[in-house]
Design an enzyme around this catalytic site. Structure first.
Site, PDB file in Angstrom:
ATOM      1  N   HIS A 139     -41.120 -23.290  -2.986  1.00 34.88           N
ATOM      2  CA  HIS A 139     -40.373 -23.354  -4.241  1.00 34.88           C
ATOM      3  C   HIS A 139     -40.666 -24.734  -4.854  1.00 34.88           C
ATOM      4  O   HIS A 139     -40.891 -25.696  -4.125  1.00 34.88           O
ATOM      5  CB  HIS A 139     -38.888 -23.228  -3.874  1.00 34.88           C
ATOM      6  CG  HIS A 139     -37.947 -23.076  -5.017  1.00 34.88           C
ATOM      7  ND1 HIS A 139     -37.568 -24.136  -5.808  1.00 34.88           N
ATOM      8  CD2 HIS A 139     -37.272 -21.998  -5.487  1.00 34.88           C
ATOM      9  CE1 HIS A 139     -36.700 -23.705  -6.716  1.00 34.88           C
ATOM     10  NE2 HIS A 139     -36.505 -22.418  -6.542  1.00 34.88           N
TER      11      HIS A 139
ATOM     12  N   ASP B  42     -36.648 -25.733   4.481  1.00 39.81           N
ATOM     13  CA  ASP B  42     -35.949 -25.245   3.302  1.00 39.81           C
ATOM     14  C   ASP B  42     -35.394 -23.872   3.666  1.00 39.81           C
ATOM     15  O   ASP B  42     -36.123 -22.879   3.697  1.00 39.81           O
ATOM     16  CB  ASP B  42     -36.929 -25.159   2.128  1.00 39.81           C
ATOM     17  CG  ASP B  42     -36.321 -24.482   0.906  1.00 39.81           C
ATOM     18  OD1 ASP B  42     -35.168 -24.019   0.990  1.00 39.81           O
ATOM     19  OD2 ASP B  42     -37.014 -24.413  -0.133  1.00 39.81           O
TER      20      ASP B  42
ATOM     21  N   GLN C  55     -33.245 -19.500   1.494  1.00 39.89           N
ATOM     22  CA  GLN C  55     -33.281 -18.027   1.543  1.00 39.89           C
ATOM     23  C   GLN C  55     -32.982 -17.464   2.922  1.00 39.89           C
ATOM     24  O   GLN C  55     -32.817 -16.254   3.062  1.00 39.89           O
ATOM     25  CB  GLN C  55     -34.666 -17.509   1.094  1.00 39.89           C
ATOM     26  CG  GLN C  55     -34.999 -17.757  -0.352  1.00 39.89           C
ATOM     27  CD  GLN C  55     -34.106 -16.999  -1.327  1.00 39.89           C
ATOM     28  OE1 GLN C  55     -33.436 -16.026  -0.970  1.00 39.89           O
ATOM     29  NE2 GLN C  55     -34.072 -17.454  -2.559  1.00 39.89           N
TER      30      GLN C  55
ATOM     31  N   LYS D 262     -26.194 -19.393  -3.044  1.00 37.06           N
ATOM     32  CA  LYS D 262     -27.014 -18.250  -2.629  1.00 37.06           C
ATOM     33  C   LYS D 262     -26.373 -17.502  -1.466  1.00 37.06           C
ATOM     34  O   LYS D 262     -26.970 -16.595  -0.898  1.00 37.06           O
ATOM     35  CB  LYS D 262     -28.425 -18.706  -2.281  1.00 37.06           C
ATOM     36  CG  LYS D 262     -29.196 -19.145  -3.525  1.00 37.06           C
ATOM     37  CD  LYS D 262     -30.627 -19.469  -3.267  1.00 37.06           C
ATOM     38  CE  LYS D 262     -31.286 -19.853  -4.595  1.00 37.06           C
ATOM     39  NZ  LYS D 262     -32.694 -20.213  -4.451  1.00 37.06           N
TER      40      LYS D 262
ATOM     41  N   CYS E  95     -40.164 -20.091  -9.811  1.00 34.58           N
ATOM     42  CA  CYS E  95     -40.233 -21.502  -9.399  1.00 34.58           C
ATOM     43  C   CYS E  95     -41.272 -21.707  -8.308  1.00 34.58           C
ATOM     44  O   CYS E  95     -41.066 -22.500  -7.382  1.00 34.58           O
ATOM     45  CB  CYS E  95     -38.873 -22.011  -8.914  1.00 34.58           C
ATOM     46  SG  CYS E  95     -37.649 -22.068 -10.197  1.00 34.58           S
TER      47      CYS E  95
HETATM   48  C1  PLP Z   1     -33.302 -21.253  -4.690  1.00 40.71           C
HETATM   49  C2  PLP Z   1     -34.260 -21.951  -3.809  1.00 40.71           C
HETATM   50  C3  PLP Z   1     -34.378 -23.326  -3.826  1.00 40.71           C
HETATM   51  C4  PLP Z   1     -33.609 -24.202  -4.774  1.00 40.71           C
HETATM   52  O1  PLP Z   1     -32.246 -24.026  -4.650  1.00 40.71           O
HETATM   53  P1  PLP Z   1     -31.287 -24.755  -5.707  1.00 40.71           P
HETATM   54  O2  PLP Z   1     -29.941 -24.274  -5.335  1.00 40.71           O
HETATM   55  O3  PLP Z   1     -31.729 -24.293  -7.055  1.00 40.71           O
HETATM   56  O4  PLP Z   1     -31.489 -26.205  -5.551  1.00 40.71           O
HETATM   57  C5  PLP Z   1     -35.260 -23.911  -2.952  1.00 40.71           C
HETATM   58  N1  PLP Z   1     -35.987 -23.183  -2.103  1.00 40.71           N
HETATM   59  C6  PLP Z   1     -35.892 -21.854  -2.043  1.00 40.71           C
HETATM   60  C7  PLP Z   1     -36.707 -21.098  -1.050  1.00 40.71           C
HETATM   61  C8  PLP Z   1     -35.037 -21.182  -2.910  1.00 40.71           C
HETATM   62  O5  PLP Z   1     -34.951 -19.859  -2.868  1.00 40.71           O
END
Ligand code: PLP
Length: 429
Positions: free
Chosen positions: A136, A213, A216, A239, A375
């Site tokens: 992302h 990260d 998800q 999320k 993104c």
């Molecule tokens: C949504 C997402 C982000 C960013 O999350 P934010 O809440 O917008 O900062 C980063 N990495 C992944 C894999 C995402 O799905």
């Protein structure tokens, strides 16, 4: 790693009572257009909030709104206790060892920026940061900023033709200059779940710091910080049924203690003089200023809600939805489906119709999907497209909703006569 692919079919035995669950989400009854009820398939962008989370926000503001940590009055104590309790909840939810390993930020993006800035301070010219082609933007740009600040190099681990991470390429790319590896646990475009334990072993052998990260993964599958063996784990409340404005950074305490602060101000100091300051202990060292108290507290309610359903149940249920959706999508043999080993996310495209047009038409039927680069522009480049369409699920979605989505897609493809043109423009691979 989550359950292997063959176990996806177990979803029939899931213990989730979707009918009951859906009553907790008023928005799911919303009429989008005349007679069309919302079908919300944009959960990878943000999820809906159950009533208990909304109530938790209101309850805070109505009954114990106060600034935390520095007050001695009753309200301040209640608010502080509620806020700090969520730190414990997060600790337990993701298997961290100590409360101090949990830092609240604004979102995943801010957590990664914090790391790139603070960890980045110790990097030197010529050092390397490894990320992957499926990142992302929020796990790319902070490293580009660091690159420009510190004259380091950012390298990308490629993906294979099956949309998986190329682990052998990772082994070739890593070297003594690789100080940091920052990689997604689960791709927000492909759904691919990366084998973090395997990467952690490679990182450890090389003495590199590993950042995951988990934006998800944490909302959709069991994630255990200690078991994964990474150094840092980041994700977002919004999320996983929580409010916007709350992110999490989980990190090993000994590393957090060595890192310089990211933002300066109130809360993050122990002592300030005319000459300088002494920073506060971890985690407060990284929580400058008044934090997002209300939303952190409501995020705690979201975690309770998810735990009441069971993260394993959620995972299995989503596996079933994904299988079902993929089986239904097969009838559109002109579609390119970016099907990986992952679950919960279905991404597709067709060169004859722009994903935005598909999304616009299915929206007429109340179906909310996302179209665009998600993104992840470098990944789009790798996939050789400018954009894709993406449907992403959560535990409140149903097979009936997938049927509505498929009907809406049919209408879209008929409208653009995509099926009729397929012989002229076959889609490869
Ligand atoms: C949504 C997402 C982000 C960013 O999350 P934010 O809440 O917008 O900062 C980063 N990495 C992944 C894999 C995402 O799905």
């Amino acid at each position: 790693m989550c359950l292997p692919k063959r176990n996806r079919h177990e979803s029939g035995k899931t213990m989730l009572d979707t009918k009951k669950i859906r009553k907790d989400f008023k928005i799911l009854n919303r009429k989008i257009w005349a007679g069309k009820t919302l079908v919300y398939f944009d959960n990878a962008a943000t999820t809906q909030k159950p009533q208990v989370v909304i109530d938790s926000l209101v309850n805070y503001y109505e009954n114990y709104n106060a600034n935390i940590h520095r007050g001695v009055h009753k309200l301040a104590e209640e608010a502080t206790e509620a806020y700090e309790k969520v730190r414990e909840k997060v600790r337990d939810f993701v298997g961290a060892t100590k409360n101090d390993e949990v830092i609240f930020t604004r979102n995943t993006t801010e957590s990664i920026n914090l790391l790139a800035y603070s960890l980045g301070e110790s990097l030197e010219e010529g050092d390397e940061v490894l990320i992957s082609e499926m990142e992302h933007h929020s796990n790319i740009i902070p490293w580009y900023l660091l690159r420009d600040r510190k004259k380091i190099t950012v390298k990308f681990i490629p993906i294979t033709k099956n949309y998986e991470l190329d682990y052998s390429a990772l082994e070739k790319l890593i070297n003594k200059k690789t100080k940091i590896i920052s990689i997604t646990h689960k791709s927000n475009v492909l759904g691919t779940v990366n084998d973090i334990k395997r990467i952690a072993q490679i990182a450890k052998n090389n003495g590199s710091i590993l950042i995951i990260d988990a934006a998800q993964s944490v909302p959709h599958m069991k994630v255990d910080f200690q078991d994964l063996g990474c150094d840092f784990l980041v994700f977002s409340s919004h999320k996983m049924c929580g409010p916007t404005g709350v992110g999490v950074l989980v990190g090993k305490k000994e590393l957090l203690e060595k890192m310089p602060p990211f933002l300066g101000g109130g809360e993050m100091i122990r002592k300030v003089t005319f000459e300088g300051f002494t920073p506060n202990d971890v985690p407060w060292k990284f929580e400058a200023g008044t934090p997002n108290i209300a939303d952190v507290i409501a995020f705690g309610t979201a975690i309770d809600y998810i735990e009441s359903l069971g993260i394993e149940n959620i995972y299995k249920y989503e596996c079933g939805l994904t299988e079902y959706c993929l089986s239904k999508l097969k009838q559109f043999d002109f579609l390119k489906i970016y099907n990986s080993s992952g679950t919960g996310i279905v991404t597709f495209s067709n060169p004859l119709v722009h994903p935005h047009d598909i999304a616009t038409i299915v929206d007429q039927y109340g179906v909310a999907i996302r179209a665009g680069h998600h993104c992840a522009q470098p990944l789009m480049k790798r996939l050789n497209v400018s954009a894709t369409a993406r449907a992403s699920f959560y535990f409140y979605n149903t097979k009936e909703e997938i049927d509505l989505f498929i009907e809406a897609l049919k209408k879209a493809f008929d409208y653009f006569k995509v099926g009729a043109c397929k012989k002229l423009n076959p889609v490869g691979g």
